[in-house]
Design a protein around this motif. Sequence first.
Motif, PDB file in Angstrom:
ATOM      1  N   THR A  34     -36.495   3.425   9.376  1.00  0.00           N
ATOM      2  CA  THR A  34     -35.453   2.475   8.977  1.00  0.00           C
ATOM      3  C   THR A  34     -34.267   2.537   9.933  1.00  0.00           C
ATOM      4  O   THR A  34     -33.694   1.501  10.306  1.00  0.00           O
ATOM      5  CB  THR A  34     -34.984   2.779   7.543  1.00  0.00           C
ATOM      6  N   THR A  35     -33.911   3.743  10.360  1.00  0.00           N
ATOM      7  CA  THR A  35     -32.819   3.899  11.328  1.00  0.00           C
ATOM      8  C   THR A  35     -33.142   3.176  12.628  1.00  0.00           C
ATOM      9  O   THR A  35     -32.312   2.433  13.167  1.00  0.00           O
ATOM     10  CB  THR A  35     -32.560   5.390  11.600  1.00  0.00           C
ATOM     11  N   TYR A  68     -35.328   0.764  13.112  1.00  0.00           N
ATOM     12  CA  TYR A  68     -35.444  -0.685  12.928  1.00  0.00           C
ATOM     13  C   TYR A  68     -34.059  -1.320  12.796  1.00  0.00           C
ATOM     14  O   TYR A  68     -33.811  -2.414  13.327  1.00  0.00           O
ATOM     15  CB  TYR A  68     -36.292  -1.009  11.698  1.00  0.00           C
ATOM     16  N   GLN A  69     -33.154  -0.643  12.124  1.00  0.00           N
ATOM     17  CA  GLN A  69     -31.798  -1.178  12.001  1.00  0.00           C
ATOM     18  C   GLN A  69     -31.132  -1.272  13.373  1.00  0.00           C
ATOM     19  O   GLN A  69     -30.462  -2.260  13.693  1.00  0.00           O
ATOM     20  CB  GLN A  69     -30.972  -0.294  11.072  1.00  0.00           C
ATOM     21  N   ARG A  70     -31.314  -0.252  14.190  1.00  0.00           N
ATOM     22  CA  ARG A  70     -30.766  -0.304  15.547  1.00  0.00           C
ATOM     23  C   ARG A  70     -31.367  -1.460  16.329  1.00  0.00           C
ATOM     24  O   ARG A  70     -30.676  -2.142  17.100  1.00  0.00           O
ATOM     25  CB  ARG A  70     -31.051   1.013  16.270  1.00  0.00           C
ATOM     26  N   VAL A 107     -32.527  -4.320  15.135  1.00  0.00           N
ATOM     27  CA  VAL A 107     -31.955  -5.585  14.654  1.00  0.00           C
ATOM     28  C   VAL A 107     -30.546  -5.779  15.197  1.00  0.00           C
ATOM     29  O   VAL A 107     -30.164  -6.869  15.635  1.00  0.00           O
ATOM     30  CB  VAL A 107     -31.953  -5.607  13.116  1.00  0.00           C
ATOM     31  N   GLU A 108     -29.772  -4.694  15.185  1.00  0.00           N
ATOM     32  CA  GLU A 108     -28.380  -4.801  15.636  1.00  0.00           C
ATOM     33  C   GLU A 108     -28.273  -5.048  17.130  1.00  0.00           C
ATOM     34  O   GLU A 108     -27.324  -5.703  17.587  1.00  0.00           O
ATOM     35  CB  GLU A 108     -27.624  -3.517  15.255  1.00  0.00           C
ATOM     36  N   SER A 109     -29.233  -4.535  17.905  1.00  0.00           N
ATOM     37  CA  SER A 109     -29.153  -4.668  19.363  1.00  0.00           C
ATOM     38  C   SER A 109     -29.990  -5.817  19.906  1.00  0.00           C
ATOM     39  O   SER A 109     -29.979  -6.070  21.118  1.00  0.00           O
ATOM     40  CB  SER A 109     -29.608  -3.363  20.029  1.00  0.00           C
ATOM     41  N   ARG A 143     -31.490  -9.058  21.312  1.00  0.00           N
ATOM     42  CA  ARG A 143     -31.030 -10.250  22.007  1.00  0.00           C
ATOM     43  C   ARG A 143     -32.249 -11.156  22.150  1.00  0.00           C
ATOM     44  O   ARG A 143     -33.037 -11.290  21.238  1.00  0.00           O
ATOM     45  CB  ARG A 143     -30.412  -9.868  23.360  1.00  0.00           C
ATOM     46  N   LEU A 157     -39.002  -7.478  17.363  1.00  0.00           N
ATOM     47  CA  LEU A 157     -38.182  -6.502  16.663  1.00  0.00           C
ATOM     48  C   LEU A 157     -38.947  -5.204  16.412  1.00  0.00           C
ATOM     49  O   LEU A 157     -38.390  -4.110  16.518  1.00  0.00           O
ATOM     50  CB  LEU A 157     -37.681  -7.084  15.334  1.00  0.00           C
ATOM     51  N   ASP A 190     -37.022   2.552  20.211  1.00  0.00           N
ATOM     52  CA  ASP A 190     -35.967   3.459  19.758  1.00  0.00           C
ATOM     53  C   ASP A 190     -36.566   4.716  19.147  1.00  0.00           C
ATOM     54  O   ASP A 190     -36.068   5.830  19.359  1.00  0.00           O
ATOM     55  CB  ASP A 190     -35.070   2.739  18.744  1.00  0.00           C
TER      56      ASP A 190
END
Length: 471
Positions: A122-123, A125-127, A129-131, A133, A342, A349
């Motif tokens: 989850t960590t 995947y969240q990174r 989504v946030e990064s 482009r 994604l 990551d």
Amino acid sequence: MTWHVMLEVVRDGPVPLGAQIADQLRQQVERGLLTPGTRLPSSRQLAKDLRVSRSVVVEAYEKLTGEGLLESVRGSGTRVAAHADTRIRKSVVLVDRAVPRVRFNLLPGTPNPATFPHREWTTSYQRAVESARWQGLGYPPLLGVDRLRTELVSYLGRVRGVLGSPDDTMVTGGFAHALGLVCAALRELGIDRLAVEDPSHDRQRQFIEENGVRTVAVPVGPDGLEIEPLYASGVRAVLVTPSHQFPLGVPMSPQRREELVRWARDTGGWIVEDDYDGGLWLEQRGRHLALQPTGPDRVIYAGTASKLLAPGLRLGWMVLPPRLTALMERVRVRRDLGCDGLMQLAFADFLRSGMLDAHLRRMRTRYRAQHSALMRAVERCLPAATLVGPVAGLHAYAVLPEGVDEEALVDRALGLSVLIKGGRIFHDRPHTARPGLVLGYTALGRSGIEEAISRIGQAYEQQHGGICRAS
């Protein structure tokens, strides 16, 4: 949120309270009243509902978790295990009749979903989504997102010894996707036959045939694929599992690896390496790296996250000989538009942060303990069987004495609520092969493994008499 489950306990009865709770939950799972994924009350809440000590409920939950019926997920409480779905479709094992519900599923090849690193993934995947482009949200490159290909080359180089470049690395939707692309590329090269190991995965052979390429069975010996029959076959491509042969488990010897690469160079042939559970070598010594560095100009290296993490991610990869990269891209552009961007960024990551390394370190420790439990159970309850091959991967192969009716043994075990696959189905000529069992042991706790093997021993005893020793 409060969750409810219908249970009753008898306080003055001869059966301990914890055993009563465990027995009732087990029966509800077996009858299908509690379906896979169903969330159970917390131990504190159920203890309050039943007016018993919390330790009594904890004991019941731990027992069923050990049997593989329940799983405890950090932050999500206790649930009925996903693999506890006993309503297996008949095509999995039997053709002629429906398969009854089972308590113990020993089919090979799938890691226990309870071990998936939910928080770490989850960590990542969240990174992602946030990064994200363009490469994460638009159509990804056919070869795959640059960041993941770079991380894969670094990871595979240090862990599996693979020699490659991001420019010649392709991300796929798992190994089946990669194999379909390879079959199409072989046809473009004028190759319509692919040698496969004998024994090998039966459904994989069927998949290859359905993709327009005929399979040619080549026997596997103690050192791996036999080279003389490979030369004699006249094929120009071969699919192998050299690090941990499926299903026998034997690793290909260094000399045999060199001979195989020499065959490819002599014939202008190609080697497809399926490193299906690379990274799950469990013995302390003798770890085998990939075949690919022995002949990077002739080997198509393929790996997958299915055994390392979970098949549901649908993530795989190929490291290609440079002369094949453009061809594979041309083949792919006619078939799909790439893989989830994604998901690729999340896995990049996960690799870069070292979380995959940490996860596999935990899994190797867990699987060693489970394999040890399997060995002890086989020695005690099924002494006529012999486990062969190294301690590695998600399954073990048990050789049975000549004359054993393998199919009848599998049927009898099924009647005792144990789902297993016999070894003969993986052979090109099943009726001439020695009987055996393929035991997928990683989805059960150690007590579940012992109970499952004990029941297989009972099935064997029903056929042959006096062979199963009591615990």
